[in-house]
Design an enzyme around this catalytic site. Structure first.
Site, PDB file in Angstrom:
ATOM      1  N   CYS B  45      -2.101   8.954   7.628  1.00 31.02           N
ATOM      2  CA  CYS B  45      -0.037   9.398   7.062  1.00 31.02           C
ATOM      3  C   CYS B  45       0.678   9.322   8.228  1.00 31.02           C
ATOM      4  CB  CYS B  45      -0.782  10.990   6.559  1.00 31.02           C
ATOM      5  SG  CYS B  45      -2.451  10.625   5.395  1.00 31.02           S
ATOM      6  N   ASP B 287     -12.094   6.860   0.016  1.00 28.84           N
ATOM      7  CA  ASP B 287     -11.168   6.348  -0.223  1.00 28.84           C
ATOM      8  C   ASP B 287     -12.237   5.275  -0.959  1.00 28.84           C
ATOM      9  OD1 ASP B 287      -8.872   7.932   1.083  1.00 28.84           O
ATOM     10  OD2 ASP B 287      -8.462   5.689   2.060  1.00 28.84           O
TER      11      ASP B 287
END
Lengths: 449, 449
Positions: B45, B287
């Protein structure tokens, strides 16, 4: 009900919230508000920032003026009118018009007492001298501001290291004044635990505030004109061109007590969850009334603008024929000293101990943003949980840059009776400018789960 | 259990969280991790902020290096090793050592699949050209950074107005690049409702980003060297010295599917609340795996670092003999475009409608601080509640200066199944530098209660 005349004593947050709610529900009902001061509905919490010069005029702190209530809402607000007696049997009030010096009786069908609270004035010599101030009403804030402008002080002493003391220290520093703060406790912010307050004192000292703990205010000394010139503690004398006394507040409940209305142990007016007092047809709201504490599960005296507004909304809803309970308070509060944000909710470790609750606690240090992100600031979080169940009882946060409002996450979790483990798995928001991947409150919860 | 060999596929957040948790619980257990890339445990991120130059080195995004895992935690991390086949019956993996080009079989007693996700690559001409990038692994971010430094672009086109698109628009503007952003939808941020995204587009346009909505990426055009030079949509051609494709991601679940492990409707690996797949002894996290959605009460694919870390902790706890369930996700997310903070949680209005839920919704405009306090910024809050019960289903927030993290209060309230009315009466923190006396999320709740 729409024909019942509502009289409200006190024209600030609680009283005017209730009156406005009743007006919205009952457009034709007679509503009279007596306010002994010159102002209605103001933001008392803004006064330190007014005095600091960050807010440019007292007018900006006034949410709604008496004439606006009268003209836009047909609420008969009478400022400078002090209620001096409640006659429960006769359903009437004795009122003094302070400007005319005249008294009269006013009848009511429903009565809401919203008389607020007053600063505690310590019993020390010369505490009533010129240059010595407490902060409570907007008028009191204006007087401090005018005094500072007319007699620019070089030195100030603040007695009391609570919210007002800390905010006034920031405000007076902002004015270039040399500030000393004294507190008889071994820490500032006694609603928090000692391990959380060390950083606050450090930040104040770094900013140049002379902080003296474990020192008791003994007297205020005056100059030839009878104006404060210094403050003596049990350990030293401090020059003081101005003195701010912030030693807490007490509820304005004498009027209610004298009428025979029941008070709680705190000295504030006892109410049920609908804000009804012990007297039929008489309600109380705001700083003069108790609240139910959601964690202590007993009455508490919490005098804050947020609570006063909620009290007023609940009282107003019920006074209009609704049925609303106020679920209670957690003692959530927030303030800051410059960049340092300070917040608490629920039980401190000390409160949990005083209540005889078996608890565990943990204090962690983290960052407000991803460690690599510019502006990531230190934040310290303390959680208190019930020992066996892990249920969250309280939290405290001290840190810069977005640390403080994280207390709301804890306030919500405590209200929902969540455990530390449930907090760990809440889906909280993460991106590098806002938080580490585990929010600091969750990092604290992990160590306890 | 301590004698069972644990093999983990994937060395980022989920895999390494799980491995670290198992190591803490079982100091002597054999743990092997295969990671096909060169890095472990990095903050993906943070890549837009690395590219923007706000973070000064890729090293700062790495939480823990492979050698640290090996030396400090005795976790046998093998980078540049790709797992190409899972043999469930034989309890073994086929692994390729990418540097040596050699393959081998590795046995496991317990297997954790944490293979992550990959960017969706659109089927348009020249999408594989030089100068065209997606962001996924840290390596992909480093490649963008190096490309920008070696071929300083004047113009950039970003395809996709989601989180990556918005963050990369900020990053590339920061580099002085002329940025265009295209999205085939009529809005940016399709996880939010249109009324909440208008202000985002306005802020981007005010900052100089050319935003083209309702436009479809049709082709990337290249120069003589085969490098991207422009982008064509169905409506225009845009110069592009660099192209960023941010059209979403898909789970890396092929390996699991090919082994016969069940996938969910989303295409991600189906797991139970303990993170177990359909195959005994095989777990999945991060994920590549689904989550339970707390409001939808059905599986959902939410690929975020926060979730990956929680998945990993749950899987690791259970792999060490604990019994932990992951209570699920709300789809909470936050980002920013410069000063404008953008956050969402739970169901959007669109999602509530798609699920056939009878809902009510309200969008309000408020301020982040007391109206008179310097820096009080605009904030827009939208709430979605169940029609009959008033139960909170979702919330969205757009605003500056402390607006965004207020989403956590909503995430907590939604998880606790609170109604809008219960939110109104939460004891949230108020002081003029932090909030109006009714926090914006409570103001929104009041309009619905």
């Amino acid at each position: 009900m729409q024909n019942r005349k509502l009289v409200v004593i006190g024209g600030d947050a609680a009283g005017m919230s209730a009156a406005s709610k009743v007006r919205r529900e009952h457009p034709g009902r007679e509503i009279v508000v007596f306010e002994r001061g010159p102002h209605t509905s103001y933001a008392a919490c803004g006064m330190p920032y007014l005095i600091a010069g960050m807010v440019d005029s007292p007018d900006r702190l006034i949410a709604r003026r008496p004439e606006v209530f009268r003209e836009k809402q047909q609420i008969d607000v009478r400022i400078r009118h002090e209620v001096v007696e409640i006659d429960l049997a006769g359903k009437r009030l004795r009122v003094t018009d302070l400007d005319r010096g005249e008294g009269f009786w006013e009848a009511w069908d429903d009565l809401l007492i919203a008389t607020g609270a007053s600063p505690v004035v310590p019993d020390v010599p010369n505490v009533q001298s010129d240059g010595v101030f407490s902060l409570s009403t907007l008028q009191s804030g204006i007087e401090v501001l005018e005094d500072i402008e007319q007699h620019p002080p070089r030195t100030a002493v603040i007695a009391g290291g609570g919210y007002i003391g800390i905010e006034m220290a920031e405000a007076l520093l902002e004015r270039g004044i040399d500030v000393s703060l004294i507190d008889m406790a071994p820490q500032v912010m006694t609603t928090m635990d000692p391990d959380m307050t060390e950083g606050i004192v450090e930040a104040m000292r770094d900013a140049g505030v002379h902080v003296f703990l474990n020192e008791k205010l003994e007297r205020i000394d005056t100059d030839g004109d009878g104006r404060a010139s210094s403050v003596s503690t049990d350990k030293r004398r401090l020059d003081a061109d101005i003195v701010i006394v912030g030693l807490g507040i007490r509820p304005n409940s004498d009027l209610a007590r004298d009428a025979g209305i029941e008070l709680g142990e705190s000295g504030a007016i006892r109410v049920n969850l609908r804000m009804q007092t012990s007297a039929p047809g008489v309600w109380a709201a705001g700083d003069c009334a108790e609240s139910f504490h959601r964690v202590k599960e007993q009455p508490a005296f919490v005098a804050l603008g947020t609570i006063a507004n909620r009290h007023g909304l609940v009282a107003g809803t019920n006074l209009s024929g609704g049925d609303q309970e106020f679920p209670g308070v957690l003692g959530t509060a927030i303030t800051r000293f410059r960049e340092l944000e300070i917040a608490r909710t629920g039980l401190s470790e000390k409160e949990a101990g005083d209540l005889g609750i078996a608890y565990r606690t943990k204090t962690i240090d983290a960052r407000t943003r991803a460690h690599y992100f510019p502006g990531a600031a230190k934040v310290r979080v303390k959680l208190v949980v019930e020992d066996n169940t892990g249920r969250l009882l309280g939290g405290q946060i001290v840190g810069a840059n977005g640390a403080g409002k994280r207390i709301d996450t804890l306030a919500g979790a405590i209200s929902a009776r969540m455990t530390a483990e449930q907090l760990v798995y809440l889906d909280l928001a993460y991106a590098p400018p806002f938080s580490p991947v585990w929010d600091p409150v969750q990092t604290a919860a992990r160590t306890l789960a």
